[in-house]
Write an enzyme that holds these catalytic residues in place. Structure first.
Site, PDB file in Angstrom:
ATOM      1  N   GLU A  49      21.820 -43.576 -37.539  1.00  0.00           N
ATOM      2  CA  GLU A  49      21.029 -43.244 -38.679  1.00  0.00           C
ATOM      3  C   GLU A  49      20.069 -42.564 -38.517  1.00  0.00           C
ATOM      4  O   GLU A  49      19.605 -42.078 -37.504  1.00  0.00           O
ATOM      5  CB  GLU A  49      20.532 -44.600 -39.249  1.00  0.00           C
ATOM      6  CG  GLU A  49      19.504 -45.260 -38.369  1.00  0.00           C
ATOM      7  CD  GLU A  49      18.609 -45.913 -39.021  1.00  0.00           C
ATOM      8  OE1 GLU A  49      17.859 -45.499 -39.890  1.00  0.00           O
ATOM      9  OE2 GLU A  49      18.503 -47.349 -38.663  1.00  0.00           O
ATOM     10  N   LYS A 104      14.069 -57.260 -37.620  1.00  0.00           N
ATOM     11  CA  LYS A 104      12.671 -57.152 -37.076  1.00  0.00           C
ATOM     12  C   LYS A 104      11.819 -58.285 -37.548  1.00  0.00           C
ATOM     13  O   LYS A 104      12.216 -58.929 -38.443  1.00  0.00           O
ATOM     14  CB  LYS A 104      11.975 -56.033 -37.510  1.00  0.00           C
ATOM     15  CG  LYS A 104      12.380 -54.691 -36.953  1.00  0.00           C
ATOM     16  CD  LYS A 104      11.815 -53.473 -37.134  1.00  0.00           C
ATOM     17  CE  LYS A 104      12.266 -53.053 -38.904  1.00  0.00           C
ATOM     18  NZ  LYS A 104      13.493 -52.581 -38.820  1.00  0.00           N
TER      19      LYS A 104
END
Ligand code: PSU
Ligand code: MN
Length: 301
Positions: free
Chosen positions: A26, A160
């Protein structure tokens, strides 16, 4: 009929022709996830890690309306230095391409591009997920729905710790996304190798992960797999060290009214500052680790 403005970097085109394994990467992590110049240095290291593992990297971005499958060194550098590049997800990718815009692709948009390009494996750092406080903000990343509908295996270090991990994995379960922990029984949590959360699935080898991918395709199940790969032990940041820092960053985001697409980049930026760059060092180590595993899975496919 509208044709998709899409171009392949020369080495990616050659790999497609030859049947060499390809790993998608990405670009939002470059433009919105890391500061310059560490962003471009990391992107280059990750690409060479994939090459060293016998696959070809394809970093994905939209530049002047064209969907790039693989970036040249110059394109990578230009993107890494650009300010105010759009952050593209499923909702805005087509509009950006239709109007000649430039944007970096998130996990969701990169999965869409990889699938269009016939690439089955994608490596990143962490996926987006359910934000803390989502019960009032409704802030849930489009990455989760993408995993449910686009057949790409995504290798990440988990979600995360800025996110609500329990809710993130509940949503993935509801959406029918296989969540596989690589080589351990608990889910990794990005900056930490382990977490109290048990992994829904565990696999210990790249060929097993590739076989599971193929089985889903054979069964006609839409969507991909999330492979959670623990950060290498020597690069870990203890969860106790980060907890107060994350709490501070979240408090500041709230106080400053940061919302929507800006939330994740703001939090990552503040955690970088508050850890004196330690969060970035760990982030780089885990992305490289994910790239190596993704190359093995692409090879096994
Ligand atoms: N993980 C990182 N750095 C990042 C991101 C994830 O370590 O920059 C990016 C990815 O592109 C991911 C996006 O798809 O954040 C999620 O953003 P949001 O929460 O706005 O959906
Ligand atoms: Mn969001």
């Amino acid at each position: 009929m509208t044709t998709i403005p899409m171009t392949y970097a020369p080495d990616v085109a050659a790999a497609k022709e030859a049947g060499t394994p390809i790993v998608a990467l990405e670009s939002t992590i470059i433009t919105h996830g890391m500061p310059y110049p560490q962003n471009v240095e990391t992107a280059r290291m990750v690409e060479s890690d994939i090459r060293a593992a016998g696959a070809v990297p394809a970093t994905i971005a939209v530049m002047n309306g064209t969907l790039h499958i693989g970036l040249t060194d110059d394109e990578l550098d230009k993107l890494a230095q650009s300010k105010n590049v759009a952050k593209l997800s499923r909702a805005d990718m087509a509009a950006c391409m239709a109007t000649g815009g430039t944007g970096a692709t998130t996990v969701a948009a990169t999965m869409i591009a990889a699938h269009l390009a016939g690439i089955h494996v994608f490596a990143t750092g962490g996926i987006g997920g359910v934000h803390k406080g989502a019960e009032t903000t409704f802030d849930i990343s489009a990455d989760l729905h993408e995993l449910a509908q686009t057949p790409v295996t995504v290798v990440a270090a988990g979600a995360k710790a800025i996110l609500d991990l329990e809710k993130t994995y509940e949503v993935l379960e509801t959406l029918g996304v296989p969540v596989i922990a690589y080589g351990q029984d608990s889910l990794p949590a990005f900056w930490s190798a382990t977490s109290p959360l048990p992994a829904p699935l565990r696999m210990d080898t790249a060929p097993d992960i590739a076989s599971a991918h193929k089985m889903r395709v054979a069964m006609g199940l839409p969507g991909g797999q999330l492979v959670t790969n623990p950060i290498p032990a020597d690069a870990e940041i203890p969860a106790e060290t980060l907890a107060p820092i994350i709490a501070q960053a979240l408090g500041e985001a709230d106080a400053q009214g940061i919302s929507a697409k800006s939330v994740t980049p703001f939090l990552l930026g503040r955690i970088f500052e508050l850890t004196d760059g330690a969060s970035l060092t760990a982030n780089i180590a885990l992305v490289r680790n994910n790239a190596r595993l993704a190359a093995q899975i692409a090879g096994a496919l």
